[in-house]
Design an enzyme around this catalytic site. Sequence first.
Site, mmCIF file in Angstrom:
data_model
loop_
_atom_site.group_PDB
_atom_site.id
_atom_site.type_symbol
_atom_site.label_atom_id
_atom_site.label_comp_id
_atom_site.label_asym_id
_atom_site.label_seq_id
_atom_site.Cartn_x
_atom_site.Cartn_y
_atom_site.Cartn_z
ATOM 1 N N GLU A 1 1.917 -0.555 -4.885
ATOM 2 C CA GLU A 1 0.913 0.436 -5.276
ATOM 3 C C GLU A 1 1.618 1.786 -5.269
ATOM 4 O OE1 GLU A 1 -3.071 2.824 -3.923
ATOM 5 O OE2 GLU A 1 -1.453 2.364 -2.555
ATOM 6 N N ASP B 1 0.825 -1.195 0.000
ATOM 7 C CA ASP B 1 0.000 0.000 0.000
ATOM 8 C C ASP B 1 0.873 1.265 0.000
ATOM 9 O OD1 ASP B 1 -2.852 0.893 0.410
ATOM 10 O OD2 ASP B 1 -1.952 1.875 2.144
HETATM 11 C C1 GLC Z 1 -4.091 3.045 -0.722
HETATM 12 C C2 GLC Z 1 -5.308 2.149 -0.655
HETATM 13 C C3 GLC Z 1 -6.480 2.983 -0.253
HETATM 14 C C4 GLC Z 1 -6.206 3.556 1.124
HETATM 15 C C5 GLC Z 1 -4.910 4.335 1.133
HETATM 16 C C6 GLC Z 1 -4.448 4.607 2.524
HETATM 17 O O1 GLC Z 1 -4.180 3.977 -1.723
HETATM 18 O O2 GLC Z 1 -5.478 1.503 -1.876
HETATM 19 O O3 GLC Z 1 -7.663 2.255 -0.249
HETATM 20 O O4 GLC Z 1 -7.262 4.392 1.494
HETATM 21 O O5 GLC Z 1 -3.868 3.632 0.520
HETATM 22 O O6 GLC Z 1 -4.013 3.425 3.134
#
Ligand code: GLC
Length: 565
Positions: A280, A218
């Site tokens: 991500e 994340d």
């Molecule tokens: C990432 C996740 C999202 C979350 C954010 C904070 O972007 O995909 O859903 O709100 O991180 O953890």
Amino acid sequence: MPDLASASTSTADAAWWRDAVIYQVYPRSWADGNGDGLGDLPGITDRLPHLRDLGVDAVWLSPFYTSPQHDAGYDVADYCDVDPRFGTLADFDTLLNRAHDMGLRVIVDIVPNHSSSDHEWFQAALAAGPGSPERARYLFRDGRGPDGELPPNNWNSVFGGPGWTRVTEADGTAGQWYLHLFDVSQPDFDWTNPEVRELLLSVLAFWLDRGVDGFRIDVAHGLIKADGLPDAPDGWSESVGPTNAMPFWDQPGVHEIYRSWRELTDSYRSPSGDRILCGEAWVLPAPALARYTRPDELHQSFNFEYLMTPWRAERQRDSISRTLASAAEVGAPQTWVLSNHDVVRHASRLGFDQVADGLVRMGGIGIGDPQPDAAVGLARATAATAVMVALPGSAYLWQGEELGLPEVTDLADEVRQDPTFARSGGTDRGRDGCRVPMPWSPQGPTFGFGPDRPDAEPAWLPQPAVYGELSVAAQTGVEGSTLELYRTLLRLRRTHRLGRGTLTWLDENSPTVLCFQVDAGAGAVTVLANLGAEPVALPDGVTVLVASGPLDGGRVPTDTTVWLA
Ligand code: GLC
């Protein structure tokens, strides 16, 4: 671990991830085994046959860890336990074993940028006070202004509002501020602190020891902040310029962290498969993103530039070519994604006019907002998917896209739960519209999401009536359904080994047509997508393997993709 190697062609080698189709399950919204209105791990285990029959290689589970759920579990209070709402560690082991038995790998989500404010470390930091080693695990700073009444810098939260919150110290005085790039309940760790590095490495080892096949990381581009936490430049928006213009994104120090993570996952390698890391990282431009997947860093990173590319032939071609080129430079496989739990579902996103320029990162849709054209959106979405899953590399699917689920755009304000909605004062509708629970059957109070029992709670977000018509049972075995299309696409992708293929652009390309061939030595496939207003004649002498929608005699209609042999 059971014999995954014999499970499918693409899992027949350790580098299974290079061409894997990975399906994202959002535990809250996939299947509610106990009838409390929220999905859970036993529910997922029961429904795994759907994934086997769909033909994916792996499942990625969004967070199911102990959490107060202020950001749907991306606010983790205990990284090594299952939240009772979702089940127990034993339930997780059962899920993992069952998935492995079916030849499905399991990737879990790791949230290293921040913990929940309920995490014992943050609670200890609040109690311990300024200057303590406990505070040094997070980013506490004194405020600016004569009495420290102004935040330490101008950083905002991604969810809206300031990125800093001031605490009240134990003696009742207004105290220091802590950074939270997301919700106030998600304090950012200080990744310059070795204790933080050790904690997260031990968390990875905990899940690797349990047998997981990898991690989705994340906010992978956010862990390191620029030295001194300088103010961010004015007027910056997420859709323009290099990401690292912001002092909290894509800072060079993140790469060293991933090198240490890669060392750890590599130490778990076995002939039955690598354990993988997928980042991500909302990072632009493409070469900056490619740095995350150098050979000693992450295996994959999400290709959000592709997700944000409008449905215009020239833009799609450009995005695909750029992705292939930058991934090739570092020897990493490309990844492709069109939907996830943070964006408007592509069956709805593509139901709007497609702009010629720029990238589209759309906020949620609500009552009173311009609405997408559902039929156009679905035609484009299936055509886009038929392009995506033919591309070499690995593809990520978001739960429900195989049903052609639209974004739910008429949720009442009162039911919205995404913190983005509240923190932006409702100006951003938030991400609830793509998170509405899965429909499994055409009838029942929750369309099979939860048990059909009088005492079962309603689904945590209300499902629209159309979800029943689009349910798994309603589409199974129905020719022309989106579900059967996905199954066919994934089967053909596997038999032709398209994920391992080489892409060549063909002469049929035009300002409105995408046309390429993918060849992996297992029967080349030609993909033709018509993004223009007029039908396009099929080339002579071809066999249609699959079409994303009905063909018009020998012609490919608007917003339709065909695979040809
Ligand atoms: C990432 C996740 C999202 C979350 C954010 C904070 O972007 O995909 O859903 O709100 O991180 O953890």
